[in-house]
Design an enzyme around this catalytic site. Structure first.
Site: not given
Ligand code: NOJ
Length: 627
Positions: A180, A281, A336, A407-408
């Site tokens: 990541d 990210d 992402e 994970h989000d």
């Molecule tokens: C996306 C990530 O998936 C998330 O977990 C994170 O809090 C934010 N970006 C900030 O890096």
């Protein structure tokens, strides 16, 4: 070129406008047909302010900002179709949240040694590559998405030797590692930021985005995704710095070529260690077109103001192309990219443009007009619509990433139907949708055992900064503690971050020590038990992954929807010229009529033990069509 004389209907010929309109419609929760209404279509953009009236007080501002955005691709060449084969298109990628996967040293926190212990399990599952959420040194304000040192491992996770050992062990098993890369921002404890804050004339002064306060307030009205203003002051500089996430995550200034050099060096460092790919990210946020105020109207619709100035910034393509040319080379990249639509994503990922290989699009994760914190039952017809768009025309030009969990986000099974009766059936339905899709498949740890949301009791059990800030924010906005807790419980990212359930032991076989976050329903679902059961969700994943590997039609074959207009069923063929498969899925909790098909078919997988007339609740079947 789009101007104020352009009619709304004509906007649909502009790829960026098409994406933006469809995103706005999704957020507003209105029917897409609104834009196709002849009266709306014939409106000139200049007429919108009058038409919108008080509903959109800053209409002129929004229109100008949108015209600017839409014209960004005015000179872009149309893309060519491409169906090149690459390892990453065929791969089943498994995301590991290191803190919660396996504790190897008995301190209650997952680590690299723990992951190494579980590689054989992943190999047996059929995993080709692992995406590892951040493992770098970090103060953990956002669990590692705030990096203090990109070249050091977080001591709780192990050492650089452990990381090297992990790469060796993975390669020995023919698996690849995707790390990541979090470079929209760093931690405020990164040495660049410490220096930048202290020395306004120093070497790192412009590594971050600093601006003077305006009229006694912040430099602009942008919101942080983790609540409050996106600006913060420091004592040592008379300026504030921008942080789109927490105040401990200052945004890097990508306009500064030295920042881009640093990022290239970090990529080189990890490529030299043998890393095979990178998940980038919030990478679409790196180019900020302006630092002007965000529109109030868009801000209230999207819940965060300022987004229109950075979600698809003017220099985004240029920066990504530079990274690809200077550093990524043939390493795999998945971006992402929250908020970008399919047309933008094609431009970010088409082979010929040499930017990214693929991106995560999020359009499928919430129903129209809903957000993650809304309590509602997810309607799978939305998944059908969004995935059909990606796997059809989109995949002819670019390559989608297919996922429903990470994970989000809370667990998808719970969102679709929290009723236990359907838990396994739905988990297997999801497995079928993913593993028969035209795109790279990403699974999230625990998904393979049908993990569901966790029965958190109160805020003292929550660990995520987003949940904690959200709760405080809701209370500050006048919600009662019950209302605030309810919203947090529905949308919290912590549901997906509880320890992996390996066994029914006290700490789920994750650790001998009390874990950093509470354990879920390990007595009901765990790996050990599911390995023993022929019909478990885990066994279904193993079977379906193997099916995908044995039949390239399920990866590269065309995606041909069948009876697409019928609600509540999702049916399609996958065909690569050699083999043809038919997949039928009942998207709802009632039995439905089975869409008719022609020709001989052999059943190769079902999430029900026996087929009847029609499709039972959430039933899904895969057939091989006899040619
Ligand atoms: C996306 C990530 O998936 C998330 O977990 C994170 O809090 C934010 N970006 C900030 O890096």
């Amino acid at each position: 070129m789009i101007t104020r004389d352009t009619k709304v209907g004509e906007l649909l010929n502009n790829p960026i406008a098409k994406d933006v309109l469809s995103q706005l419609v999704q957020y507003a929760g209105v029917n897409e047909k609104v834009i196709l209404n002849p009266i709306v279509k014939s409106l000139k953009l200049s007429a919108i302010p009058k038409f919108a009236g008080k509903a959109m007080p800053d209409a002129d501002y929004v229109i100008d900002a949108m015209i600017d955005l839409f014209n960004q691709e005015a000179d872009t060449k149309p893309l060519m179709k491409s169906n090149t084969h690459y390892w990453w298109k065929e791969a089943v990628v498994y995301q590991i949240y290191p803190r919660s996967f396996q504790d190897g040293n008995g301190d209650g926190v997952g680590d690299l040694k723990g992951i190494i212990q579980r590689l054989d399990y992943l190999k047996e599952l059929g995993v080709d590559a692992i995406w590892l959420s951040p493992i770098f040194d970090s103060p953990n304000d956002d669990n590692g998405y705030d990096v203090r040192d990109y070249r050091a491992i977080l001591p709780e996770f192990g050492t650089m030797e452990d990381a090297e050992e992990l790469i060796r062990q993975m390669h020995a098993r023919g698996m690849r590692l995707i790390i990541d890369l979090v470079v929209n921002h760093t931690s405020d404890e990164h040495e660049w930021f410490i220096d930048s804050a202290k020395n306004p004339q120093g070497e790192h002064a412009d590594y971050y985005i600093w601006r003077k306060p305006k009229n006694g307030g912040h430099p602009n009205n942008w919101h942080s995704f983790f609540c409050g203003s996106a600006w913060e002051k420091v004592d040592s500089r008379d300026e504030e710095y921008l942080h789109l996430f927490s105040k401990k995550q200052p945004d890097l200034n990508w306009e500064n070529p030295k920042v881009r050099d640093e990022v290239c060096d970090i990529i080189d460092f990890w490529r030299a260690k043998g890393v095979d790919g990178f998940r980038l990210d919030v990478i679409n946020y790196i180019s900020k077109t302006t630092l002007d105020n965000g529109s109030e109207t868009l801000g209230s619709l999207l819940q965060f103001s300022g987004i229109e100035h950075y979600f698809y910034g003017k220099r985004l393509h240029e920066f990504l192309h530079e990274l690809k040319r200077r550093a990524f080379g043939d390493a795999f990249t998945v971006g992402e990219t929250p908020g970008t639509g399919p047309e933008m994503n094609k431009l970010l990922t088409a082979d010929e443009r040499e930017e990214l290989n693929t991106v995560f699009s999020f359009d499928h994760l919430e129903n129209h007009g809903k957000t993650r914190f809304d309590d509602y039952r997810y309607n799978l017809n939305h998944l059908k619509k969004t995935f059909s768009r990606l796997e059809g025309d989109y995949a002819d030009y670019a390559w989608p990433s297919i996922f429903v969990e990470n994970h989000d986000n809370p667990r998808m099974v719970s969102k679709i139907n929290p009723n236990d009766e359907y838990r396994d059936i739905i988990a297997k339905l999801i497995a079928v949708v993913l593993l028969t899709a035209r795109g790279t498949v990403f699974l999230y740890q625990g998904q393979e055992i049908g993990a569901v949301n966790v029965d958190f009791q109160d805020m003292s059990e929550m660990r995520d900064i987003e949940s904690i800030n959200k709760y405080d924010d809701l209370i500050a906005c006048g919600k009662t503690p019950e209302q605030a807790w309810h919203a947090v419980l529905v949308g919290s990212r912590d549901h997906a971050r509880t320890p992996m359930q390996w066994t029914d032991e006290k700490y789920a076989g994750f650790s001998e020590h009390e874990p950093w976050i509470r354990v879920g329903d390990k007595d009901v679902r765990n790996v050990a038990q599911q390995l023993k059961e022929e019909t478990s969700v885990l066994r279904a994943y193993q079977t379906l992954i193997q099916l995908r590997k044995d039949h390239p039609a399920l990866v590269y074959g065309s995606f041909e929807p069948h009876e697409a207009a019928k609600d509540d069923v999702f049916c399609y063929y996958r065909d690569d010229g050699n083999e043809r498969f038919y997949i039928e899925i009942n998207l709802c909790e009632r039995a439905v009529k089975q869409p008719a098909t022609k020709g001989e078919m052999e059943l190769v997988y079902s999430n029900y033990m026996a087929q009847g007339d029609g499709l039972q609740p959430y039933e899904t079947n895969i057939y091989r069509v006899q040619k």
